[in-house]
Write an enzyme that holds these catalytic residues in place. Structure first.
Site, PDB file in Angstrom:
ATOM      1  N   LYS A 114       0.875  -1.170   0.000  1.00  0.00           N
ATOM      2  CA  LYS A 114       0.000   0.000   0.000  1.00  0.00           C
ATOM      3  C   LYS A 114       0.915   1.223   0.000  1.00  0.00           C
ATOM      4  O   LYS A 114       1.745   1.386   0.908  1.00  0.00           O
ATOM      5  CB  LYS A 114      -0.886  -0.021   1.255  1.00  0.00           C
ATOM      6  CG  LYS A 114      -2.066   0.931   1.245  1.00  0.00           C
ATOM      7  CD  LYS A 114      -2.943   0.634   2.471  1.00  0.00           C
ATOM      8  CE  LYS A 114      -4.194   1.481   2.492  1.00  0.00           C
ATOM      9  NZ  LYS A 114      -5.056   1.163   3.648  1.00  0.00           N
ATOM     10  N   ARG A 187     -10.848 -10.528  -4.191  1.00  0.00           N
ATOM     11  CA  ARG A 187     -11.977  -9.801  -3.622  1.00  0.00           C
ATOM     12  C   ARG A 187     -13.271 -10.188  -4.345  1.00  0.00           C
ATOM     13  O   ARG A 187     -13.227 -10.739  -5.458  1.00  0.00           O
ATOM     14  CB  ARG A 187     -11.742  -8.295  -3.781  1.00  0.00           C
ATOM     15  CG  ARG A 187     -10.359  -7.834  -3.319  1.00  0.00           C
ATOM     16  CD  ARG A 187      -9.910  -6.587  -4.092  1.00  0.00           C
ATOM     17  NE  ARG A 187      -8.510  -6.261  -3.839  1.00  0.00           N
ATOM     18  CZ  ARG A 187      -8.086  -5.294  -3.027  1.00  0.00           C
ATOM     19  NH1 ARG A 187      -8.953  -4.545  -2.397  1.00  0.00           N
ATOM     20  NH2 ARG A 187      -6.808  -5.074  -2.861  1.00  0.00           N
ATOM     21  N   ASP A 258     -15.015  -4.262  -3.241  1.00  0.00           N
ATOM     22  CA  ASP A 258     -13.577  -4.456  -3.488  1.00  0.00           C
ATOM     23  C   ASP A 258     -12.789  -4.540  -2.185  1.00  0.00           C
ATOM     24  O   ASP A 258     -11.582  -4.831  -2.220  1.00  0.00           O
ATOM     25  CB  ASP A 258     -13.021  -3.328  -4.363  1.00  0.00           C
ATOM     26  CG  ASP A 258     -13.238  -1.953  -3.760  1.00  0.00           C
ATOM     27  OD1 ASP A 258     -14.405  -1.568  -3.584  1.00  0.00           O
ATOM     28  OD2 ASP A 258     -12.246  -1.267  -3.455  1.00  0.00           O
TER      29      ASP A 258
END
EC number: 2.7.7.-
Length: 478
Positions: A114, A187, A258
């Site tokens: 991330k 996801r 998601d």
């Protein structure tokens, strides 16, 4: 690179093929300051012997780990965001960096990022993560893991020396790159993308890959049976996760499709909060103006998302069988919630009916009394054997109210769980470890003002003490 003899890397996700990801290059950062290293989980994946410089090389500069991907993979997916479909999503500031196996149980794990730079899915964003965002994710995952919630693990946080402009915090603000560890990054939105593009063969490929990789025990030879069995299993796992959130007083904040992992692990933390007191309408995100993702609406929202997954499987199975599979969710939630409450209270099960009666009595008390949420679980951990401790609590007046009497009566039937650790130093103090929003801000303030990480480190030590006291590693299955 030194690593343990048990280190086993993989490139399994790459076998899905280029229709599922984009090969990308990591950002080049001007600075690399190691701020957090999850040594406990590093040992679990065979990376515990890395030096800090080697750690930074792999988890800040993203030099490939031996035996895993030569280049990172930005994963493709779509999703409903606040129930509006968005076909322009995907890993916009992250990527799948490596896969490797858990030393203890051999299960496959992902290392994903991330804040690692722009990808084809970044649109006009910078692909970066604020340092505060990274700190918040560490606090969320550490706290949830300690409370027995199935969650991704924050694996690494490195400050990267850039100044970022953001509208939701004072800017310019410091930058970082986070690496998380999870059993999957597939996801509901990953399936949605393939339905949207009418790629039935890829939908079939993703279904089979996910089952073989993460839930091989449910494999069925018939494709339609396999799709229905998969949906049932995801319903069970997501119900367990939702029940654990509720018992922990946790509000995820952004339950878009998601952000729901089909393995049933909580992940992707943004504006999360913990409840100060029981409040069904409590929201985490300032932009959730209608309370769509409020605390009390989380189970319904999870089920709504599971209906979207069922829609994705219609090309592979009959609607009737998928509708039947969806009926798995509510019974699983009603079964998992009392179990989660009992784990939080450190009690042995007395069977579904009695477990449910205790959970209902406690939930009613918390709702009516507005007693501090985490304090109540702390005070009554172990059940009635902790009555004297509860009488000395700052919340003692709440337990003297008539609304608590049904809880006390229900507790009479329950014995403490085996190997309870009420003699642990964690229970010697008057108050539990909590993670309310004011505390999070107070932990961040000295980092922002003076680069003082001492309060943050002390909080992590407090959380680990709580995890030891609750036997957290025995509570979670991941």
């Amino acid at each position: 690179m030194p690593h343990s003899a048990d280190y086993r890397a993989s490139t399994h996700h790459q076998e899905l093929g280029p229709d599922f990801y984009d090969v990308v290059r990591p950002a080049e950062f001007p600075q690399h300051i190691l701020r957090y290293r999850n040594q406990r989980w590093a040992e679990r994946v065979g990376l515990g012997s890395l030096t800090d410089e080697e750690w930074i090389d792999h988890l800040g500069r993203f030099a490939p780990l031996p035996g895993s991907f030569e280049q990172p993979l930005a994963l493709r997916y779509h999703g409903h965001q606040f129930r509006t479909y968005n076909p322009h999503l995907g890993d916009g500031r992250g990527f799948l960096f490596a896969q490797l196996h858990d030393v203890q149980d051999s299960r496959l794990l992902d290392l994903a990022t991330k804040g690692s730079g722009q990808t084809p899915w970044s649109r006009h964003a910078d692909g970066r993560l604020t340092l505060k965002g990274g700190v918040r994710e560490i606090l969320a995952t550490e706290m949830l893991e300690a409370l027995g919630v199935e969650t991704s693990k924050s694996f690494s946080l490195i400050e990267t020396g850039e100044e970022l402009e953001r509208g939701d915090e004072p800017s310019p603000t410091r930058s970082s790159v986070l690496v998380r560890l999870s059993h999957s990054h597939i996801r509901i939105g990953t399936f949605q993308r393939l339905l949207y593009l009418d790629e039935t063969d890829n939908l079939r490929k993703l279904l089979d890959y996910t089952i073989q990789t993460n839930m091989p025990e449910i494999w069925r030879d018939d494709e339609a049976d396999r799709a229905a069995a998969f949906l049932e299993e995801v319903c069970r796992r997501v119900a367990r996760m939702g029940a654990q959130w509720m018992a922990a007083g946790f509000v995820h904040g952004v339950l878009n499709t998601d952000n729901i992992n089909v393995t049933g692990e909580s992940f992707d933390y943004g504006p999360w909060r913990f409840l100060p007191v029981y409040e069904p309408g409590f929201t985490a995100a300032y932009f959730d103006e209608t309370g769509l993702y409020a605390f009390g609406r989380q189970p319904d929202t999870l089920l709504w998302n599971l209906f979207r997954l069922a829609e994705c499987l219609l090309p592979l199975a009959q609607q009737s069988s998928l509708e039947q599979a969806l009926t798995t969710f509510e019974p699983a939630l009603h079964r998992e919630f009392p179990s989660a409450i009992l784990r939080r209270l450190g009690l042995q099960s007395r069977g579904f009916e009695q477990d449910g009666a205790l959970a209902k009595a406690l939930w009613t008390f918390l709702h009516e009394s507005k007693a501090p949420f985490e304090q109540t679980f702390f005070d009554w951990y172990g059940g009635l054997v902790s009555a004297h401790r509860a009488e000395q609590s700052p919340s003692a007046n709440f337990y003297a109210q008539p609304s608590f009497q049904p809880v006390r009566a229900a507790l009479e039937s329950f014995a403490p769980a085996p190997q309870l650790q009420l003699d642990h130093p964690y229970f010697a103090g008057p108050t539990p470890c909590t993670m309310l929003i004011d505390e999070v801000e107070a932990l961040w303030a000295p980092i922002a003002a003076e680069d003082d990480w001492s309060r943050f480190q002390a909080k992590l030590a407090e959380i680990r003490s709580m995890a030891e006291a609750y036997g957290a590693e025995k509570l979670i299955q991941s």
